[in-house]
Design a protein around this motif. Structure first.
Motif, short mmCIF file in Angstrom:
data_model
loop_
_atom_site.label_atom_id
_atom_site.label_comp_id
_atom_site.label_asym_id
_atom_site.label_seq_id
_atom_site.Cartn_x
_atom_site.Cartn_y
_atom_site.Cartn_z
N LEU A 106 23.03 16.88 -11.76
CA LEU A 106 21.68 17.03 -11.22
C LEU A 106 21.60 16.28 -9.89
CD1 LEU A 106 18.69 17.92 -11.65
CD2 LEU A 106 18.36 15.75 -12.88
N ALA A 107 21.18 16.97 -8.84
CA ALA A 107 21.06 16.36 -7.51
C ALA A 107 19.63 15.95 -7.24
CB ALA A 107 21.53 17.33 -6.43
N LEU A 108 19.46 14.80 -6.61
CA LEU A 108 18.16 14.29 -6.18
C LEU A 108 18.19 14.20 -4.67
CD1 LEU A 108 15.38 13.00 -6.91
CD2 LEU A 108 16.57 10.80 -6.97
N ILE A 109 17.39 15.04 -3.99
CA ILE A 109 17.43 15.08 -2.53
C ILE A 109 16.03 14.86 -1.97
CG2 ILE A 109 19.40 16.65 -2.59
CD1 ILE A 109 17.49 18.89 -1.68
N GLY A 110 15.98 14.67 -0.66
CA GLY A 110 14.72 14.47 0.03
C GLY A 110 14.96 13.81 1.37
N PRO A 111 14.00 13.87 2.28
CA PRO A 111 14.17 13.24 3.60
C PRO A 111 14.20 11.73 3.48
CG PRO A 111 11.92 14.00 3.30
CD PRO A 111 12.68 14.52 2.13
N ASN A 112 14.61 11.06 4.54
CA ASN A 112 14.59 9.60 4.56
C ASN A 112 13.18 9.10 4.25
OD1 ASN A 112 17.30 9.36 5.25
ND2 ASN A 112 16.87 9.41 7.45
N GLY A 113 13.09 8.10 3.37
CA GLY A 113 11.79 7.57 2.98
C GLY A 113 11.09 8.33 1.88
N THR A 141 14.53 4.14 -4.28
CA THR A 141 13.67 3.39 -5.20
C THR A 141 13.75 3.98 -6.60
OG1 THR A 141 12.15 2.81 -3.41
CG2 THR A 141 11.32 2.62 -5.67
N CYS A 142 13.71 5.30 -6.68
CA CYS A 142 13.82 5.97 -7.98
C CYS A 142 15.17 5.64 -8.63
CB CYS A 142 13.67 7.47 -7.79
SG CYS A 142 13.65 8.40 -9.33
N PHE A 143 16.23 5.73 -7.86
CA PHE A 143 17.57 5.44 -8.36
C PHE A 143 17.65 4.01 -8.87
CE2 PHE A 143 22.18 6.46 -7.95
CZ PHE A 143 22.11 7.79 -8.33
N ASN A 144 17.10 3.08 -8.10
CA ASN A 144 17.18 1.66 -8.46
C ASN A 144 16.36 1.33 -9.69
OD1 ASN A 144 18.98 0.99 -6.41
ND2 ASN A 144 17.35 0.54 -4.95
N MET A 145 15.30 2.09 -9.95
CA MET A 145 14.56 1.87 -11.20
C MET A 145 15.36 2.36 -12.40
SD MET A 145 10.50 2.48 -10.40
CE MET A 145 10.62 4.01 -9.48
N LEU A 146 16.10 3.43 -12.22
CA LEU A 146 16.91 3.95 -13.32
C LEU A 146 18.02 2.99 -13.72
CD1 LEU A 146 17.32 7.68 -12.20
CD2 LEU A 146 15.61 6.73 -13.75
N THR A 147 18.53 2.22 -12.76
CA THR A 147 19.64 1.32 -13.04
C THR A 147 19.22 -0.14 -13.19
OG1 THR A 147 20.09 1.17 -10.65
CG2 THR A 147 21.34 2.78 -11.91
N GLY A 148 17.92 -0.42 -13.09
CA GLY A 148 17.43 -1.76 -13.37
C GLY A 148 17.32 -2.68 -12.18
N GLN A 149 17.71 -2.23 -10.98
CA GLN A 149 17.58 -3.09 -9.80
C GLN A 149 16.12 -3.29 -9.41
OE1 GLN A 149 20.18 -0.90 -9.88
NE2 GLN A 149 21.92 -2.27 -9.63
N VAL A 150 15.28 -2.32 -9.70
CA VAL A 150 13.85 -2.39 -9.41
C VAL A 150 13.09 -2.08 -10.70
CG1 VAL A 150 11.93 -1.34 -8.14
CG2 VAL A 150 14.11 -1.77 -6.99
N ARG A 151 12.08 -2.88 -10.99
CA ARG A 151 11.29 -2.67 -12.20
C ARG A 151 10.13 -1.72 -11.88
NH1 ARG A 151 10.93 -5.76 -16.84
NH2 ARG A 151 9.09 -5.36 -18.12
N PRO A 152 9.97 -0.65 -12.66
CA PRO A 152 8.86 0.29 -12.39
C PRO A 152 7.51 -0.33 -12.70
CG PRO A 152 10.00 0.88 -14.42
CD PRO A 152 10.80 -0.21 -13.79
N GLY A 161 0.80 -1.23 0.00
CA GLY A 161 0.00 0.00 0.00
C GLY A 161 0.82 1.27 0.00
N VAL A 162 2.14 1.14 -0.10
CA VAL A 162 3.02 2.30 -0.05
C VAL A 162 3.41 2.74 -1.46
CG1 VAL A 162 5.23 3.20 0.75
CG2 VAL A 162 3.93 1.62 2.19
N ARG A 163 3.16 4.00 -1.77
CA ARG A 163 3.60 4.56 -3.06
C ARG A 163 5.02 5.11 -2.88
NH1 ARG A 163 -1.65 8.03 -5.21
NH2 ARG A 163 -3.12 6.27 -5.27
N ALA A 164 6.00 4.28 -3.16
CA ALA A 164 7.38 4.69 -2.95
C ALA A 164 7.79 5.78 -3.93
CB ALA A 164 8.31 3.49 -3.09
N VAL A 165 7.36 5.66 -5.18
CA VAL A 165 7.59 6.68 -6.21
C VAL A 165 6.27 6.90 -6.93
CG1 VAL A 165 8.83 7.25 -8.34
CG2 VAL A 165 10.03 6.08 -6.48
N ASP A 166 5.84 8.15 -7.02
CA ASP A 166 4.49 8.45 -7.50
C ASP A 166 4.52 9.54 -8.57
OD1 ASP A 166 1.76 8.58 -7.78
OD2 ASP A 166 1.39 9.53 -5.85
#
Length: 254
Positions: A33-40, A45-56, A16-21
């Motif tokens: 280009l920097a990608l920042i944000g608080p923990n969680g 997840t976004c990074f891992n989708m870009l490199t193929g570790q996680v499938r979007p 039920g968690v939208r990790a990337v929306d």
């Protein structure tokens, strides 16, 4: 502005968690280009989708116009995407040069060649990469003996072994002293300028972000809430609220 990487409508749920929306952005050629944000916030997840570790779940990821969403990491690596990791991933029992040689041998598809002296393969290019990151004098040193800052520079050399056009750096200065952080990012900026690379990096150190990024993306709870130059992001009220801790008294808590 010519795009090295284009991301559109990227989404990923875990239960039920939208990790990337619905995240979308563009990385220009030669841009840091920097990608920042608080923990969680969804950075990893976004990074891992870009490199193929996680499938979007949905969305497009285009590398110089080619959609790479869902491809395995090796395929993405071979298409010209390099990556460093928050926790360094090197072979401690090998020398510094051998670590880079292994990456070069993989890039040139030589890992399974029946060579009796694999330590001689790509020795010259390995030393060239080590010279590029200022580690030529440590080529024969055991990797397990390196200081942490030197491990980070070695990992950068390894990430450049596939001659990438896009470099993704996950918390490149994590665990480093302030002076080492600035030196590593100055080195990265110089390599970007010399090779025309495009770099996307995540980072918690705001001095690193505002001192080295051309633009900044801010994620919060899986959504992109701000983007712009470092000065624009620093002045954004919502960024201060969700990331830099400048919340209104009613939201600040005890």
């Amino acid at each position: 502005m010519t795009a090295a990487l284009e991301v559109h409508g990227l989404r990923k749920r875990f239960g039920g968690v939208r990790a990337v929306d619905d995240v979308g952005f563009t990385l220009a050629i030669g841009e840091m280009l920097a990608l920042i944000g608080p923990n969680g916030a969804g950075k990893s997840t976004c990074f891992n989708m870009l490199t193929g570790q996680v499938r979007p779940d949905t969305g497009a990821i285009r590398l110089f116009g080619r959609d790479i969403a869902g491809l395995p990491p090796r395929r993405i690596w071979r298409l010209g995407v390099g990556r460093t990791f928050q926790v360094t991933a090197t072979f401690g029992s090998m020398t510094v040069a051998e670590n880079v040689q292994v990456a070069l041998m993989s890039h040139h598809r030589r890992l399974r060649w029946p060579w009796p002296r694999a330590d001689r393969l790509d020795a010259g290019p390995a030393r060239d990469l080590l010279a590029l990151v200022g580690m030529a004098d440590q080529a024969e040193r055991g990797c397990g003996l390196l200081a942490y800052g030197d491990l980070k520079r070695l990992e950068l050399a390894i990430a450049l072994a596939n001659d990438p056009r896009v470099l993704l750096m996950d918390e490149p200065t994590a665990g480093m002293a302030p002076r080492e952080r600035a030196a590593l990012m100055d080195l990265t900026a110089r390599i970007v300028a010399e090779r025309g690379l495009s770099v996307l990096f995540t980072e918690h150190d705001m001095d690193v972000v505002f001192g080295h990024a051309d633009r900044v993306l801010v994620l919060d709870r899986g959504r992109l809430v701000a983007e712009g130059t470092p000065d624009e992001v620093r002045a954004d009220a919502r960024v201060r609220a969700v990331y830099l801790g400048d919340r209104p008294p009613s939201e600040a808590g005890p």
